[in-house]
Design a protein around this motif. Structure first.
Motif, PDB file in Angstrom:
ATOM      1  N   VAL A 192       5.902 -10.347   1.549  1.00 44.42           N
ATOM      2  CA  VAL A 192       5.687  -8.895   1.220  1.00 44.42           C
ATOM      3  C   VAL A 192       4.830  -9.271  -0.558  1.00 44.42           C
ATOM      4  O   VAL A 192       3.884  -8.672  -0.555  1.00 44.42           O
ATOM      5  CB  VAL A 192       7.124  -7.876   1.815  1.00 44.42           C
ATOM      6  CG1 VAL A 192       6.592  -6.855   0.977  1.00 44.42           C
ATOM      7  CG2 VAL A 192       7.159  -7.118   2.905  1.00 44.42           C
TER       8      VAL A 192
ATOM      9  N   LYS B 280      -0.896  -2.836   1.152  1.00 44.73           N
ATOM     10  CA  LYS B 280      -0.834  -3.425  -0.304  1.00 44.73           C
ATOM     11  C   LYS B 280       0.014  -1.919  -1.196  1.00 44.73           C
ATOM     12  O   LYS B 280       0.880  -2.547  -1.423  1.00 44.73           O
ATOM     13  CB  LYS B 280      -1.816  -3.853  -1.584  1.00 44.73           C
ATOM     14  CG  LYS B 280      -1.618  -3.464  -2.905  1.00 44.73           C
ATOM     15  CD  LYS B 280      -2.167  -5.676  -3.457  1.00 44.73           C
ATOM     16  CE  LYS B 280      -1.700  -5.705  -4.800  1.00 44.73           C
ATOM     17  NZ  LYS B 280      -1.339  -4.713  -5.472  1.00 44.73           N
ATOM     18  N   GLU B 281      -1.164  -0.708  -1.572  1.00 47.89           N
ATOM     19  CA  GLU B 281      -0.894   0.681  -1.930  1.00 47.89           C
ATOM     20  C   GLU B 281       0.198   0.832  -0.986  1.00 47.89           C
ATOM     21  O   GLU B 281       0.707   1.433  -2.109  1.00 47.89           O
ATOM     22  CB  GLU B 281      -2.650   1.317  -2.636  1.00 47.89           C
ATOM     23  CG  GLU B 281      -3.431   0.395  -2.791  1.00 47.89           C
ATOM     24  CD  GLU B 281      -5.069   0.972  -2.864  1.00 47.89           C
ATOM     25  OE1 GLU B 281      -4.987   2.217  -2.836  1.00 47.89           O
ATOM     26  OE2 GLU B 281      -5.959   0.830  -2.975  1.00 47.89           O
TER      27      GLU B 281
ATOM     28  N   ALA C  32       6.084  -3.651  -4.658  1.00 46.35           N
ATOM     29  CA  ALA C  32       6.753  -3.375  -4.156  1.00 46.35           C
ATOM     30  C   ALA C  32       8.322  -3.332  -4.554  1.00 46.35           C
ATOM     31  O   ALA C  32       8.373  -4.787  -4.357  1.00 46.35           O
ATOM     32  CB  ALA C  32       6.833  -4.500  -2.508  1.00 46.35           C
TER      33      ALA C  32
ATOM     34  N   HIS D   8       1.735 -10.753  -1.935  1.00 41.38           N
ATOM     35  CA  HIS D   8       0.665  -9.864  -1.548  1.00 41.38           C
ATOM     36  C   HIS D   8       0.605  -8.218  -1.762  1.00 41.38           C
ATOM     37  O   HIS D   8      -0.089  -7.262  -2.256  1.00 41.38           O
ATOM     38  CB  HIS D   8      -0.090  -9.478  -0.081  1.00 41.38           C
ATOM     39  CG  HIS D   8       1.016  -8.688   0.818  1.00 41.38           C
ATOM     40  ND1 HIS D   8       1.770  -7.730   1.190  1.00 41.38           N
ATOM     41  CD2 HIS D   8       1.377  -9.653   2.166  1.00 41.38           C
ATOM     42  CE1 HIS D   8       1.919  -7.449   1.709  1.00 41.38           C
ATOM     43  NE2 HIS D   8       2.456  -8.528   2.591  1.00 41.38           N
ATOM     44  N   SER D   9       2.137  -8.185  -2.102  1.00 36.47           N
ATOM     45  CA  SER D   9       2.465  -6.358  -2.928  1.00 36.47           C
ATOM     46  C   SER D   9       4.075  -6.629  -3.816  1.00 36.47           C
ATOM     47  O   SER D   9       4.589  -6.868  -3.571  1.00 36.47           O
ATOM     48  CB  SER D   9       3.331  -5.460  -2.191  1.00 36.47           C
ATOM     49  OG  SER D   9       1.664  -5.151  -0.485  1.00 36.47           O
TER      50      SER D   9
ATOM     51  N   GLY E 166      -1.512  -7.812   3.384  1.00 34.72           N
ATOM     52  CA  GLY E 166      -1.752  -7.477   2.539  1.00 34.72           C
ATOM     53  C   GLY E 166      -2.516  -6.078   2.867  1.00 34.72           C
ATOM     54  O   GLY E 166      -3.041  -5.239   1.798  1.00 34.72           O
ATOM     55  N   ARG E 167      -3.479  -5.869   3.594  1.00 35.58           N
ATOM     56  CA  ARG E 167      -3.862  -4.813   3.859  1.00 35.58           C
ATOM     57  C   ARG E 167      -3.265  -2.897   3.954  1.00 35.58           C
ATOM     58  O   ARG E 167      -3.766  -1.629   3.483  1.00 35.58           O
ATOM     59  CB  ARG E 167      -4.280  -4.185   6.036  1.00 35.58           C
ATOM     60  CG  ARG E 167      -5.376  -5.084   6.206  1.00 35.58           C
ATOM     61  CD  ARG E 167      -5.176  -5.011   7.894  1.00 35.58           C
ATOM     62  NE  ARG E 167      -3.807  -5.050   9.019  1.00 35.58           N
ATOM     63  CZ  ARG E 167      -3.841  -3.779   9.893  1.00 35.58           C
ATOM     64  NH1 ARG E 167      -5.023  -4.149   9.645  1.00 35.58           N
ATOM     65  NH2 ARG E 167      -2.480  -4.164  10.063  1.00 35.58           N
TER      66      ARG E 167
ATOM     67  N   GLU F 115       3.795  -0.417  -2.313  1.00 39.14           N
ATOM     68  CA  GLU F 115       4.108  -0.256  -3.322  1.00 39.14           C
ATOM     69  C   GLU F 115       4.412   1.340  -3.508  1.00 39.14           C
ATOM     70  O   GLU F 115       5.159   1.249  -5.097  1.00 39.14           O
ATOM     71  CB  GLU F 115       2.477  -1.038  -4.361  1.00 39.14           C
ATOM     72  CG  GLU F 115       2.374  -3.117  -3.851  1.00 39.14           C
ATOM     73  CD  GLU F 115       2.009  -2.500  -4.927  1.00 39.14           C
ATOM     74  OE1 GLU F 115       1.996  -4.162  -5.784  1.00 39.14           O
ATOM     75  OE2 GLU F 115       0.876  -1.840  -5.819  1.00 39.14           O
TER      76      GLU F 115
ATOM     77  N   VAL G  42       3.790  -7.963   8.437  1.00 42.00           N
ATOM     78  CA  VAL G  42       3.088  -7.642   7.163  1.00 42.00           C
ATOM     79  C   VAL G  42       2.683  -9.585   6.436  1.00 42.00           C
ATOM     80  O   VAL G  42       2.857  -9.313   4.933  1.00 42.00           O
ATOM     81  CB  VAL G  42       5.010  -7.298   5.707  1.00 42.00           C
ATOM     82  CG1 VAL G  42       4.870  -5.883   6.451  1.00 42.00           C
ATOM     83  CG2 VAL G  42       5.970  -8.176   6.068  1.00 42.00           C
TER      84      VAL G  42
END
Length: 288
Positions: free
Chosen positions: A149, A129-130, A156, A152-153, A126-127, A133, A120
């Motif tokens: 983490v 992220k969705e 989360a 980029h997220s 970043g791949r 979160e 991470v």
């Protein structure tokens, strides 16, 4: 009413720190009275560890196996989830969040995912992220990994739980007389793809330490891996054969004895950035 937890893992084994931690967490749920189910994505046969048997999802055959590893496992997990029956899902590795591109499927029970380190860090994390979160909780093994983490997220929900150690089993030696004062020990997988653990650093340091102390310092290398042959060649080429011992992979009892006897434990891991921009390094390894 008995609660049930589902673990989704790549493989159900104890070959490395990540795998050991996952089996320990599953064992903790079992000890609390939960029903524990393990789906092993890449295993073709069931494996029993600590009284918990995995359900393998992989298939036999070269072509069918390749299709399963690339794409098929996701559909298989989705199909199995339709039966329900779980109160919690624990995903053992961030890469297993690739169940779909938008995040975890709707209607699933609460989901926890473990973030072990460089999976991470930086652009790599970043791949997801969705997905990161969308899960209910991310467990990071260190504060640094948690910060990575959130970088980029930011949405989360991340908690820090360092890797557990069984302190009833891993105890000091009964007598300090058994400690080898002139010995340094490193423990970890020797991987040609992951040379950041620092085996080479210790080979460089060994003659310097011996010269400074005025006596030979011994290096004990515990573990296995596909980079061992290269390191053995380096030891021979540097004339360090009498100072370096390779033990190979050890049982848990043998590993405990190595810790009890070594004068110094060292894992001089370093963080590296690969040419494609991804970061490598030791997250906060179980050996530490």
């Amino acid at each position: 009413m008995k609660r049930n937890v589902l673990f989704i893992v790549w493989n159900w084994n104890s070959s490395g720190g990540l795998q050991i931690v996952t089996t320990q967490v599953a064992g903790a749920f079992k000890a609390l009275g939960w029903g524990v189910t393990v789906w092993s994505v890449f295993d073709e046969e069931p494996v029993n560890l600590g009284g918990i048997s995995s359900e393998p999802l992989a298939v036999h055959g070269a072509i069918a196996g390749l299709v399963h590893r690339r794409w098929g496992w996701r559909a298989k997990v989705h199909e199995r989830m339709k039966s329900g029956g779980f109160d919690l899902i624990v995903i053992g590795h961030v890469n297993l969040l690739r169940l779909n591109n938008e995040g975890t499927p709707p209607g699933w029970p609460p989901i926890i995912v473990w973030a072990h380190g460089n999976d991470v860090w930086g652009p790599m994390g970043g791949r997801f992220k969705e997905q990161l979160e969308s899960v209910d909780r991310v467990i990071a093994v260190s504060h640094f990994t948690r910060e990575q983490v959130l970088a980029h997220s930011p949405g989360a929900k991340v908690d820090v739980i360092s890797n557990p150690v069984d302190t009833d089993f891993f105890t000091p030696a009964a007598s300090m007389k058994s400690v080898r004062r002139n010995e340094v020990m490193i423990c970890g997988r020797m991987s040609a793809m992951e040379r950041y653990k620092g085996h080479d650093v210790l080979l460089d340091a060994l003659p310097i330490a011996s010269q400074l102390l005025g006596r030979p310092v011994q290096l004990r290398i515990v573990g296995g891996g596909d980079d061992r042959a290269r390191l053995e060649f380096e030891v021979h080429d540097r004339g360090l054969d009498t100072q370096v011992t390779f033990t190979g992979r050890l049982s848990l009892e043998e590993l405990r004895d190595e810790y009890r006897r070594c004068g110094v434990f060292a894992l001089p891991a370093r963080v590296i950035q690969r040419p494609i921009g991804h970061w490598g390094g030791e997250g906060f390894g179980l050996v530490l």
